[in-house]
Design a protein around this motif. Structure first.
Motif, PDB file in Angstrom:
ATOM      1  N   MET A  40       0.826  -1.218   0.000  1.00  0.00           N
ATOM      2  CA  MET A  40       0.000   0.000   0.000  1.00  0.00           C
ATOM      3  C   MET A  40       0.854   1.259   0.000  1.00  0.00           C
ATOM      4  SD  MET A  40      -1.603  -0.342   3.824  1.00  0.00           S
ATOM      5  CE  MET A  40      -1.717   1.425   4.084  1.00  0.00           C
ATOM      6  N   LYS A  41       1.975   1.172  -0.745  1.00  0.00           N
ATOM      7  CA  LYS A  41       2.818   2.367  -0.877  1.00  0.00           C
ATOM      8  C   LYS A  41       2.043   3.467  -1.605  1.00  0.00           C
ATOM      9  CE  LYS A  41       4.928   0.201  -4.904  1.00  0.00           C
ATOM     10  NZ  LYS A  41       5.989  -0.718  -5.304  1.00  0.00           N
ATOM     11  N   SER A  42       2.606   4.656  -1.574  1.00  0.00           N
ATOM     12  CA  SER A  42       1.982   5.815  -2.217  1.00  0.00           C
ATOM     13  C   SER A  42       0.522   5.949  -1.818  1.00  0.00           C
ATOM     14  CB  SER A  42       2.119   5.756  -3.733  1.00  0.00           C
ATOM     15  OG  SER A  42       1.708   7.000  -4.257  1.00  0.00           O
ATOM     16  N   GLY A  44      -1.556   3.976  -0.356  1.00  0.00           N
ATOM     17  CA  GLY A  44      -2.464   2.896  -0.780  1.00  0.00           C
ATOM     18  C   GLY A  44      -2.823   3.028  -2.245  1.00  0.00           C
ATOM     19  N   TYR A  45      -1.786   3.190  -3.105  1.00  0.00           N
ATOM     20  CA  TYR A  45      -1.993   3.346  -4.550  1.00  0.00           C
ATOM     21  C   TYR A  45      -3.079   4.397  -4.806  1.00  0.00           C
ATOM     22  CZ  TYR A  45       0.916  -0.813  -5.575  1.00  0.00           C
ATOM     23  OH  TYR A  45       1.958  -1.716  -5.684  1.00  0.00           O
ATOM     24  N   GLY A  46      -3.033   5.475  -4.012  1.00  0.00           N
ATOM     25  CA  GLY A  46      -3.964   6.586  -4.215  1.00  0.00           C
ATOM     26  C   GLY A  46      -5.316   6.414  -3.544  1.00  0.00           C
ATOM     27  N   HIS A 135      18.271  -4.553 -10.926  1.00  0.00           N
ATOM     28  CA  HIS A 135      19.242  -3.457 -10.801  1.00  0.00           C
ATOM     29  C   HIS A 135      18.609  -2.174 -10.295  1.00  0.00           C
ATOM     30  CE1 HIS A 135      22.455  -5.916 -12.314  1.00  0.00           C
ATOM     31  NE2 HIS A 135      21.673  -6.289 -13.320  1.00  0.00           N
ATOM     32  N   ARG A 136      17.791  -2.338  -9.272  1.00  0.00           N
ATOM     33  CA  ARG A 136      17.242  -1.163  -8.607  1.00  0.00           C
ATOM     34  C   ARG A 136      17.788  -1.195  -7.179  1.00  0.00           C
ATOM     35  NH1 ARG A 136      10.770  -0.209  -8.589  1.00  0.00           N
ATOM     36  NH2 ARG A 136      10.920  -1.836  -7.012  1.00  0.00           N
ATOM     37  N   LEU A 137      17.217  -2.035  -6.320  1.00  0.00           N
ATOM     38  CA  LEU A 137      17.749  -2.167  -4.967  1.00  0.00           C
ATOM     39  C   LEU A 137      18.205  -3.607  -4.737  1.00  0.00           C
ATOM     40  CD1 LEU A 137      15.099  -0.251  -2.773  1.00  0.00           C
ATOM     41  CD2 LEU A 137      17.222   0.638  -3.762  1.00  0.00           C
ATOM     42  N   THR A 167      13.689 -10.665  -3.058  1.00  0.00           N
ATOM     43  CA  THR A 167      14.122 -10.057  -4.317  1.00  0.00           C
ATOM     44  C   THR A 167      12.879  -9.499  -5.000  1.00  0.00           C
ATOM     45  OG1 THR A 167      15.485 -10.339  -6.303  1.00  0.00           O
ATOM     46  CG2 THR A 167      13.939 -12.115  -5.822  1.00  0.00           C
ATOM     47  N   HIS A 168      13.085  -8.871  -6.162  1.00  0.00           N
ATOM     48  CA  HIS A 168      11.964  -8.251  -6.880  1.00  0.00           C
ATOM     49  C   HIS A 168      12.124  -8.552  -8.368  1.00  0.00           C
ATOM     50  CE1 HIS A 168       8.582  -5.590  -7.197  1.00  0.00           C
ATOM     51  NE2 HIS A 168       9.206  -4.696  -7.930  1.00  0.00           N
ATOM     52  N   PHE A 169      10.994  -8.878  -9.014  1.00  0.00           N
ATOM     53  CA  PHE A 169      11.038  -9.254 -10.437  1.00  0.00           C
ATOM     54  C   PHE A 169      10.861  -8.037 -11.347  1.00  0.00           C
ATOM     55  CE2 PHE A 169       9.150 -13.439  -8.819  1.00  0.00           C
ATOM     56  CZ  PHE A 169      10.386 -14.072  -8.797  1.00  0.00           C
ATOM     57  N   CYS A 200       7.404 -12.401  -4.695  1.00  0.00           N
ATOM     58  CA  CYS A 200       6.381 -12.177  -5.732  1.00  0.00           C
ATOM     59  C   CYS A 200       5.599 -10.877  -5.598  1.00  0.00           C
ATOM     60  CB  CYS A 200       5.380 -13.332  -5.727  1.00  0.00           C
ATOM     61  SG  CYS A 200       6.091 -14.891  -6.232  1.00  0.00           S
ATOM     62  N   ASN A 201       5.567 -10.081  -6.671  1.00  0.00           N
ATOM     63  CA  ASN A 201       4.647  -8.954  -6.799  1.00  0.00           C
ATOM     64  C   ASN A 201       3.308  -9.481  -7.347  1.00  0.00           C
ATOM     65  OD1 ASN A 201       5.345  -9.589  -9.405  1.00  0.00           O
ATOM     66  ND2 ASN A 201       6.238  -7.606  -9.907  1.00  0.00           N
ATOM     67  N   SER A 202       2.397  -8.574  -7.740  1.00  0.00           N
ATOM     68  CA  SER A 202       1.082  -9.030  -8.226  1.00  0.00           C
ATOM     69  C   SER A 202       1.207  -9.998  -9.399  1.00  0.00           C
ATOM     70  CB  SER A 202       0.228  -7.851  -8.717  1.00  0.00           C
ATOM     71  OG  SER A 202      -0.133  -7.009  -7.669  1.00  0.00           O
ATOM     72  N   ALA A 203       2.005  -9.610 -10.399  1.00  0.00           N
ATOM     73  CA  ALA A 203       2.062 -10.420 -11.613  1.00  0.00           C
ATOM     74  C   ALA A 203       2.560 -11.828 -11.295  1.00  0.00           C
ATOM     75  CB  ALA A 203       2.962  -9.747 -12.647  1.00  0.00           C
ATOM     76  N   VAL A 221       4.208 -13.268  -0.122  1.00  0.00           N
ATOM     77  CA  VAL A 221       4.072 -12.590  -1.414  1.00  0.00           C
ATOM     78  C   VAL A 221       3.755 -11.115  -1.161  1.00  0.00           C
ATOM     79  CG1 VAL A 221       3.433 -14.635  -2.732  1.00  0.00           C
ATOM     80  CG2 VAL A 221       1.642 -13.289  -1.592  1.00  0.00           C
ATOM     81  N   ARG A 222       4.008 -10.286  -2.190  1.00  0.00           N
ATOM     82  CA  ARG A 222       3.828  -8.835  -2.035  1.00  0.00           C
ATOM     83  C   ARG A 222       2.974  -8.263  -3.160  1.00  0.00           C
ATOM     84  NH1 ARG A 222       9.455  -9.407  -2.173  1.00  0.00           N
ATOM     85  NH2 ARG A 222       9.488  -8.102  -4.039  1.00  0.00           N
ATOM     86  N   PRO A 223       1.711  -8.666  -3.245  1.00  0.00           N
ATOM     87  CA  PRO A 223       0.868  -8.084  -4.297  1.00  0.00           C
ATOM     88  C   PRO A 223       0.463  -6.656  -3.949  1.00  0.00           C
ATOM     89  CG  PRO A 223      -0.445  -9.521  -2.917  1.00  0.00           C
ATOM     90  CD  PRO A 223       0.974  -9.637  -2.410  1.00  0.00           C
ATOM     91  N   GLY A 224       0.426  -5.808  -4.972  1.00  0.00           N
ATOM     92  CA  GLY A 224      -0.050  -4.442  -4.811  1.00  0.00           C
ATOM     93  C   GLY A 224      -1.228  -4.202  -5.740  1.00  0.00           C
ATOM     94  N   ILE A 225      -0.928  -3.893  -6.981  1.00  0.00           N
ATOM     95  CA  ILE A 225      -1.937  -3.383  -7.918  1.00  0.00           C
ATOM     96  C   ILE A 225      -3.196  -4.259  -8.003  1.00  0.00           C
ATOM     97  CG2 ILE A 225      -0.986  -4.498 -10.017  1.00  0.00           C
ATOM     98  CD1 ILE A 225      -2.337  -0.897  -9.826  1.00  0.00           C
ATOM     99  N   CYS A 226      -3.021  -5.572  -7.970  1.00  0.00           N
ATOM    100  CA  CYS A 226      -4.202  -6.430  -8.153  1.00  0.00           C
ATOM    101  C   CYS A 226      -5.181  -6.276  -6.989  1.00  0.00           C
ATOM    102  CB  CYS A 226      -3.807  -7.893  -8.360  1.00  0.00           C
ATOM    103  SG  CYS A 226      -2.979  -8.653  -6.958  1.00  0.00           S
ATOM    104  N   GLY A 355      -2.310   1.534 -15.232  1.00  0.00           N
ATOM    105  CA  GLY A 355      -3.301   1.883 -14.207  1.00  0.00           C
ATOM    106  C   GLY A 355      -2.660   2.378 -12.923  1.00  0.00           C
ATOM    107  N   TYR A 356      -1.507   1.839 -12.571  1.00  0.00           N
ATOM    108  CA  TYR A 356      -0.806   2.252 -11.350  1.00  0.00           C
ATOM    109  C   TYR A 356      -0.670   3.783 -11.306  1.00  0.00           C
ATOM    110  CZ  TYR A 356       1.605  -2.467 -11.349  1.00  0.00           C
ATOM    111  OH  TYR A 356       1.945  -3.789 -11.359  1.00  0.00           O
ATOM    112  N   GLU A 357      -0.189   4.340 -12.438  1.00  0.00           N
ATOM    113  CA  GLU A 357       0.122   5.765 -12.449  1.00  0.00           C
ATOM    114  C   GLU A 357      -1.155   6.583 -12.273  1.00  0.00           C
ATOM    115  OE1 GLU A 357       1.914   7.378 -16.033  1.00  0.00           O
ATOM    116  OE2 GLU A 357       2.603   9.152 -14.963  1.00  0.00           O
TER     117      GLU A 357
END
Ligand code: PLP
Length: 371
Positions: A40-42, A44-46, A135-137, A167-169, A200-203, A221-226, A355-357
């Motif tokens: 729920m960063k940002s 809670g996705y707005g 190659h981000r964090l 890790t992050h995909f 795992c992210n949402s995808a 797991v770490r789903p956000g957008i879904c 949609g995230y943006e």
């Protein structure tokens, strides 16, 4: 009367989407189903922190970036785990982490330095992050064992509590081979190291095999957008996963008129009426977070009828084609995206973004109403 634009947040949809994800995980799991960090960063996705905390009350944990947002979750009564996805930023943050019982990501040596130099009032739970190709964090595979050993030493000193691996995909939404390679890299670099796993992210969470494939270890797991009812995939709708939009951006018509054939609508005169055309003006513009680069043809629903945006989006208004909605007059309800309108993913597709943006960009001036 406030200007007629509104973001309606359906916390039942948040709860429903969480349940959909939990059921998929339970079905696909080979052993124990993974636990879920609801991301729920940002804000809670707005959708707002309070709405997200309420909607995700059944989550195993919450994940975000901002320490203030994490503290707000505690103030709202959330007592479960909270993971900070970027960890802490300066030594003074460590006191906040241990005071509010916030779990941290450790992604760089500087964070280990700060932990080794700092004093904490209670051990902090941590996930040590591996860079498997995003190659981000995260630590490089060759650095990982050392970083992990330093974290374990901090654990022995009582500075850290539990220590896990994450890790992050980069392409879980569009390239399974890349994701498998990242997973292989993760397994190789973390082999033999104890602790929980989070990859795992949402995808990846929605793709059978990735969440189930990680292991013997406790898994998160770490789903956000879904969870907000939007899709991480370009070619699969949220609806196809039985996910429901949690945010509906709506407004009303504040004017209607007929544009003569050949006349243009709005700034830059980028759309000309091909025939005498009834047009409605909607009380929503880019200052509300509706994207200015949405093109003519972007779907929008007026009085329950799907039609299209015409011309350029202004700061406070946009224009819609009313040819297919002859009865719509001033005051008619307009859904820009969400329940009863196009999906946020459809709108995003029409303006070259995701949609995230759009969800994150809904402006503070738009009133929010929680269902
Ligand atoms: C944003 C984020 C997620 C969630 O991503 P979604 O694509 O929204 O599911 C998970 N993990 C990390 C580290 C993130 O930054």
């Amino acid at each position: 009367m406030p200007r007629p634009v509104l973001a309606t947040i359906d916390t039942n949809a948040l709860a429903h989407n969480l349940q959909v994800v939990a059921q998929r995980l339970a079905r696909d799991a080979t052993g124990a189903a993974p636990s879920i960090w609801a991301v729920m960063k940002s804000h809670g996705y707005g959708h707002g922190i309070a709405a997200a905390v309420r909607g995700f009350s059944q989550a195993d944990g919450l994940a975000m970036l901002d320490l203030d947002e994490a503290v707000r979750c505690r103030e709202l009564g959330w007592t479960g785990p909270i993971l900070l996805l970027e960890g802490f930023f300066e030594p003074a943050d460590l006191d906040v982490l241990s005071r509010y019982c916030l779990s941290t990501t450790i992604h760089c040596a500087e964070q280990l330095d700060m932990l080794e130099a700092g004093l904490v009032r209670a051990p902090i739970d941590a996930f040590v992050k591996l860079n498997t190709g995003m190659h981000r964090l995260g630590f490089q595979p060759g650095e990982y064992a050392d970083a992990y050993a330093r974290a374990r030493a901090l654990q022995a000193l009582g500075v850290l509590g539990s220590v896990g691996k994450m890790t992050h995909f980069a392409r879980a939404d569009d390239d399974a081979a890349v994701t498998r390679a990242q997973l292989d890299c993760f397994r190789a670099a973390t082999r033999g190291l104890p602790g929980a796993v989070s990859v795992c992210n949402s995808a990846a969470t929605l793709t059978p095999g990735f969440a189930a494939g990680a292991a013997d270890a406790e898994q998160w797991v770490r789903p956000g957008i879904c969870l907000y009812g939007a899709s991480p995939f370009a070619d699969q709708s949220a609806e196809s996963f039985d996910l429901r939009p949690a945010m509906t951006l709506s407004a009303r018509l504040i004017s209607t008129h007929v544009v003569p054939a050949g006349e243009a609508v709005g700034y830059g005169q980028v759309f000309r009426a091909p025939h005498p055309m009834r047009v409605g003006i909607v009380a929503c513009g880019y200052a509300d977070g509706y994207p200015r680069h949405a093109a003519t043809g972007t779907p929008v629903t007026v009085a329950g009828v799907r039609t299209r945006l015409v011309g350029r989006v202004s700061m406070d208004m946009l224009a819609v084609d009313l040819d297919s909605v002859p009865a719509a007059s001033v005051g008619a309800p307009v859904v820009l995206w969400g329940q009863g309108g196009p999906s946020v993913d459809e709108v995003a597709l029409s303006c070259g973004t995701i949609g995230y943006e759009l969800l994150c960009a809904v402006a503070p001036r738009v009133p929010r109403r929680e269902l």
